[in-house]
Design a protein around this motif. Structure first.
Motif, PDB file in Angstrom:
ATOM      1  N   PHE A   6       0.823  -1.208   0.000  1.00 49.13           N
ATOM      2  CA  PHE A   6       0.000   0.000   0.000  1.00 49.13           C
ATOM      3  C   PHE A   6       0.859   1.261   0.000  1.00 49.13           C
ATOM      4  CE2 PHE A   6      -2.541   3.328   2.018  1.00 49.13           C
ATOM      5  CZ  PHE A   6      -3.710   3.257   1.279  1.00 49.13           C
ATOM      6  N   SER A   7       2.046   1.205   0.626  1.00 42.61           N
ATOM      7  CA  SER A   7       2.884   2.395   0.769  1.00 42.61           C
ATOM      8  C   SER A   7       3.758   2.658  -0.447  1.00 42.61           C
ATOM      9  CB  SER A   7       3.770   2.261   2.011  1.00 42.61           C
ATOM     10  OG  SER A   7       2.991   2.099   3.175  1.00 42.61           O
ATOM     11  N   LEU A   8       4.106   1.620  -1.205  1.00 44.20           N
ATOM     12  CA  LEU A   8       5.032   1.801  -2.321  1.00 44.20           C
ATOM     13  C   LEU A   8       4.568   2.830  -3.351  1.00 44.20           C
ATOM     14  CD1 LEU A   8       6.430  -1.790  -3.039  1.00 44.20           C
ATOM     15  CD2 LEU A   8       7.671   0.210  -2.201  1.00 44.20           C
ATOM     16  N   PRO A   9       3.302   2.807  -3.803  1.00 47.84           N
ATOM     17  CA  PRO A   9       2.889   3.817  -4.795  1.00 47.84           C
ATOM     18  C   PRO A   9       2.957   5.245  -4.266  1.00 47.84           C
ATOM     19  CG  PRO A   9       1.353   1.975  -4.762  1.00 47.84           C
ATOM     20  CD  PRO A   9       2.248   1.811  -3.577  1.00 47.84           C
ATOM     21  N   LEU A  10       2.949   5.406  -2.951  1.00 48.23           N
ATOM     22  CA  LEU A  10       2.952   6.755  -2.387  1.00 48.23           C
ATOM     23  C   LEU A  10       4.273   7.473  -2.630  1.00 48.23           C
ATOM     24  CD1 LEU A  10       1.178   6.052   1.023  1.00 48.23           C
ATOM     25  CD2 LEU A  10       0.167   6.792  -1.140  1.00 48.23           C
ATOM     26  N   ILE A  11       5.345   6.701  -2.823  1.00 50.09           N
ATOM     27  CA  ILE A  11       6.641   7.328  -3.058  1.00 50.09           C
ATOM     28  C   ILE A  11       6.930   7.481  -4.548  1.00 50.09           C
ATOM     29  CG2 ILE A  11       7.574   6.432  -0.887  1.00 50.09           C
ATOM     30  CD1 ILE A  11       9.001   4.274  -2.447  1.00 50.09           C
ATOM     31  N   ALA A  12       5.922   7.179  -5.386  1.00 49.78           N
ATOM     32  CA  ALA A  12       6.108   7.303  -6.830  1.00 49.78           C
ATOM     33  C   ALA A  12       5.697   8.669  -7.348  1.00 49.78           C
ATOM     34  CB  ALA A  12       5.322   6.223  -7.561  1.00 49.78           C
ATOM     35  N   THR A  45      -2.439  12.158  -3.754  1.00 53.27           N
ATOM     36  CA  THR A  45      -2.311  10.714  -3.570  1.00 53.27           C
ATOM     37  C   THR A  45      -2.141  10.334  -2.100  1.00 53.27           C
ATOM     38  OG1 THR A  45      -1.330  10.498  -5.773  1.00 53.27           O
ATOM     39  CG2 THR A  45      -1.037   8.653  -4.260  1.00 53.27           C
ATOM     40  N   PRO A  46      -1.177  10.928  -1.370  1.00 49.50           N
ATOM     41  CA  PRO A  46      -1.066  10.567   0.052  1.00 49.50           C
ATOM     42  C   PRO A  46      -2.265  11.012   0.877  1.00 49.50           C
ATOM     43  CG  PRO A  46       0.432  12.356  -0.484  1.00 49.50           C
ATOM     44  CD  PRO A  46      -0.101  11.845  -1.779  1.00 49.50           C
ATOM     45  N   ALA A  47      -2.941  12.091   0.465  1.00 51.07           N
ATOM     46  CA  ALA A  47      -4.132  12.529   1.201  1.00 51.07           C
ATOM     47  C   ALA A  47      -5.234  11.485   1.099  1.00 51.07           C
ATOM     48  CB  ALA A  47      -4.619  13.874   0.666  1.00 51.07           C
ATOM     49  N   ILE A  48      -5.454  10.957  -0.108  1.00 45.78           N
ATOM     50  CA  ILE A  48      -6.455   9.908  -0.290  1.00 45.78           C
ATOM     51  C   ILE A  48      -6.047   8.654   0.471  1.00 45.78           C
ATOM     52  CG2 ILE A  48      -7.560   8.402  -1.983  1.00 45.78           C
ATOM     53  CD1 ILE A  48      -7.250  10.650  -4.028  1.00 45.78           C
ATOM     54  N   ALA A  49      -4.774   8.305   0.398  1.00 41.23           N
ATOM     55  CA  ALA A  49      -4.285   7.121   1.110  1.00 41.23           C
ATOM     56  C   ALA A  49      -4.471   7.277   2.617  1.00 41.23           C
ATOM     57  CB  ALA A  49      -2.814   6.886   0.772  1.00 41.23           C
ATOM     58  N   LEU A  50      -4.219   8.467   3.136  1.00 38.52           N
ATOM     59  CA  LEU A  50      -4.365   8.705   4.572  1.00 38.52           C
ATOM     60  C   LEU A  50      -5.824   8.584   5.000  1.00 38.52           C
ATOM     61  CD1 LEU A  50      -2.689   9.371   7.050  1.00 38.52           C
ATOM     62  CD2 LEU A  50      -3.034  11.802   6.563  1.00 38.52           C
ATOM     63  N   VAL A  51      -6.744   9.077   4.166  1.00 43.30           N
ATOM     64  CA  VAL A  51      -8.169   8.931   4.468  1.00 43.30           C
ATOM     65  C   VAL A  51      -8.560   7.452   4.505  1.00 43.30           C
ATOM     66  CG1 VAL A  51     -10.494   9.363   3.578  1.00 43.30           C
ATOM     67  CG2 VAL A  51      -8.808  11.196   3.572  1.00 43.30           C
ATOM     68  N   LEU A 108      -6.520  -0.707  -3.306  1.00 41.85           N
ATOM     69  CA  LEU A 108      -6.705   0.605  -2.684  1.00 41.85           C
ATOM     70  C   LEU A 108      -5.569   1.564  -3.044  1.00 41.85           C
ATOM     71  CD1 LEU A 108      -8.020  -0.424   0.852  1.00 41.85           C
ATOM     72  CD2 LEU A 108      -9.314   0.597  -1.030  1.00 41.85           C
ATOM     73  N   SER A 109      -4.335   1.060  -3.087  1.00 40.57           N
ATOM     74  CA  SER A 109      -3.226   1.931  -3.471  1.00 40.57           C
ATOM     75  C   SER A 109      -3.341   2.347  -4.934  1.00 40.57           C
ATOM     76  CB  SER A 109      -1.891   1.217  -3.222  1.00 40.57           C
ATOM     77  OG  SER A 109      -1.777   0.064  -4.040  1.00 40.57           O
ATOM     78  N   SER A 110      -3.796   1.423  -5.784  1.00 37.80           N
ATOM     79  CA  SER A 110      -4.003   1.763  -7.192  1.00 37.80           C
ATOM     80  C   SER A 110      -5.130   2.780  -7.345  1.00 37.80           C
ATOM     81  CB  SER A 110      -4.330   0.500  -7.992  1.00 37.80           C
ATOM     82  OG  SER A 110      -3.291  -0.452  -7.893  1.00 37.80           O
ATOM     83  N   PHE A 111      -6.148   2.666  -6.485  1.00 40.69           N
ATOM     84  CA  PHE A 111      -7.249   3.631  -6.518  1.00 40.69           C
ATOM     85  C   PHE A 111      -6.753   5.036  -6.188  1.00 40.69           C
ATOM     86  CE2 PHE A 111     -10.391   5.942  -3.937  1.00 40.69           C
ATOM     87  CZ  PHE A 111     -11.389   6.128  -4.885  1.00 40.69           C
ATOM     88  N   ALA A 112      -5.942   5.161  -5.123  1.00 41.96           N
ATOM     89  CA  ALA A 112      -5.413   6.475  -4.739  1.00 41.96           C
ATOM     90  C   ALA A 112      -4.542   7.063  -5.844  1.00 41.96           C
ATOM     91  CB  ALA A 112      -4.617   6.352  -3.441  1.00 41.96           C
ATOM     92  N   LEU A 113      -3.707   6.206  -6.451  1.00 46.25           N
ATOM     93  CA  LEU A 113      -2.836   6.679  -7.524  1.00 46.25           C
ATOM     94  C   LEU A 113      -3.645   7.033  -8.767  1.00 46.25           C
ATOM     95  CD1 LEU A 113       0.241   7.046  -7.729  1.00 46.25           C
ATOM     96  CD2 LEU A 113       0.358   4.821  -8.852  1.00 46.25           C
ATOM     97  N   GLY A 114      -4.680   6.245  -9.048  1.00 48.50           N
ATOM     98  CA  GLY A 114      -5.505   6.507 -10.221  1.00 48.50           C
ATOM     99  C   GLY A 114      -6.285   7.813 -10.113  1.00 48.50           C
ATOM    100  N   ILE A 115      -6.724   8.150  -8.895  1.00 50.20           N
ATOM    101  CA  ILE A 115      -7.455   9.403  -8.703  1.00 50.20           C
ATOM    102  C   ILE A 115      -6.552  10.598  -9.015  1.00 50.20           C
ATOM    103  CG2 ILE A 115      -8.505  10.904  -6.969  1.00 50.20           C
ATOM    104  CD1 ILE A 115     -10.339   8.720  -7.858  1.00 50.20           C
TER     105      ILE A 115
END
Length: 267
Positions: A30-36, A42-48, A248-255
């Protein structure tokens, strides 16, 4: 000062019951896409998403805040660093601090880094707040096929971490009993801090050496196949947890890509 490493979550919570290796792998996936990306969306959506899943781990929000408070301190340091040394000074000028111009570009970059810091740290906090260190070591050996020497050494290190806080307090009190106190002098306080940290490091290295010899003497590195008192089973629900983390990580990145704010860290 003490540090508890035992799980502080409700063990009957749906995600708290999952295999330790599955929880650790899900946090990493889940965390790997956040550093891309460098954008803050992206991190805001992930944090929610992470905060919405906290009840499923059986962790109270107050407990999560107590465990994650060092991240808040780090974020304040990051804010000061970015204001002083950020290379992105584009955008509207908001505050003139002499040689340092605070612009919308600086705040945008800072917000992205701070949100990313929280979004990456929170999954790790949830994993270790819901996992017994012994179960994690057993799962690493049984499910992840990690070397027993590595897993047991990591377990021993986890068990010894609370002693560091106790020893720091003991060293501080011992120095104060001998009349060594910084008072209100910040230079002396810094010198005493460095000296205490060095003494703590020396003690930790000596204890680690003795522990390594003791573990070898007890056959922890004999190469003989080991048996386990507690079997760690990787179930379908654990696989579903890994798939959910990827989705979920792909969803945050896709948004962020769909919104046009995606800023790849490379390129």
């Amino acid at each position: 000062m003490t540090l508890a490493l035992q799980p502080v979550a409700d063990p009957s919570a749906p995600l708290a019951r999952r295999n330790p290796v599955a929880k650790l792998a899900a946090a990493m996936l889940f965390s790997l896409p956040l550093i891309a990306t460098l954008d803050p969306l992206t991190p805001a959506i992930a944090l929610v998403i992470e905060l919405a899943l906290v009840p499923l781990f059986g962790v109270r929000f107050a407990t999560l805040a107590r465990r994650a408070w060092p991240v808040l301190v780090a974020s304040l340091g990051l804010l000061v660093t970015m204001v002083l040394f950020s290379a992105n000074r584009t955008g509207t000028l908001l505050l003139d601090l002499g040689p340092f111009d605070v612009t919308t570009g600086v705040l945008y970059s800072t917000l992205g880094l701070i949100l990313r810091l929280f979004a990456v740290v929170v999954p790790g906090v949830l994993v270790f707040a819901t996992t017994d260190p012994t179960d994690l070591a057993d799962a690493l050996v049984q499910n992840a096929k990690a070397p027993a020497r590595f897993a047991l050494g990591a377990l021993a290190a986890f068990r010894l971490i609370p002693l560091l806080g106790s020893e720091w307090q003991m060293l501080t009190l011992a120095r104060r009993a001998r009349g060594i106190d910084a008072g209100r002098n910040p230079v002396t306080a810094l010198r005493l801090f460095v000296a205490t940290a060095f003494a703590l490091l020396v003690g930790a290295l000596r204890r680690g050496g003795r522990l390594a010899v003791a573990m070898d003497a007890r056959g922890f590195d004999s190469g003989v196949p080991r048996t386990y008192a507690r079997k760690q089973v990787f179930r379908r629900a654990d696989v579903a947890l890994l798939v959910g983390a990827i989705v979920l990580s792909s969803f945050a990145l896709g948004i962020s890509i769909a919104a046009g704010v995606f800023r790849p860290i490379i390129g």
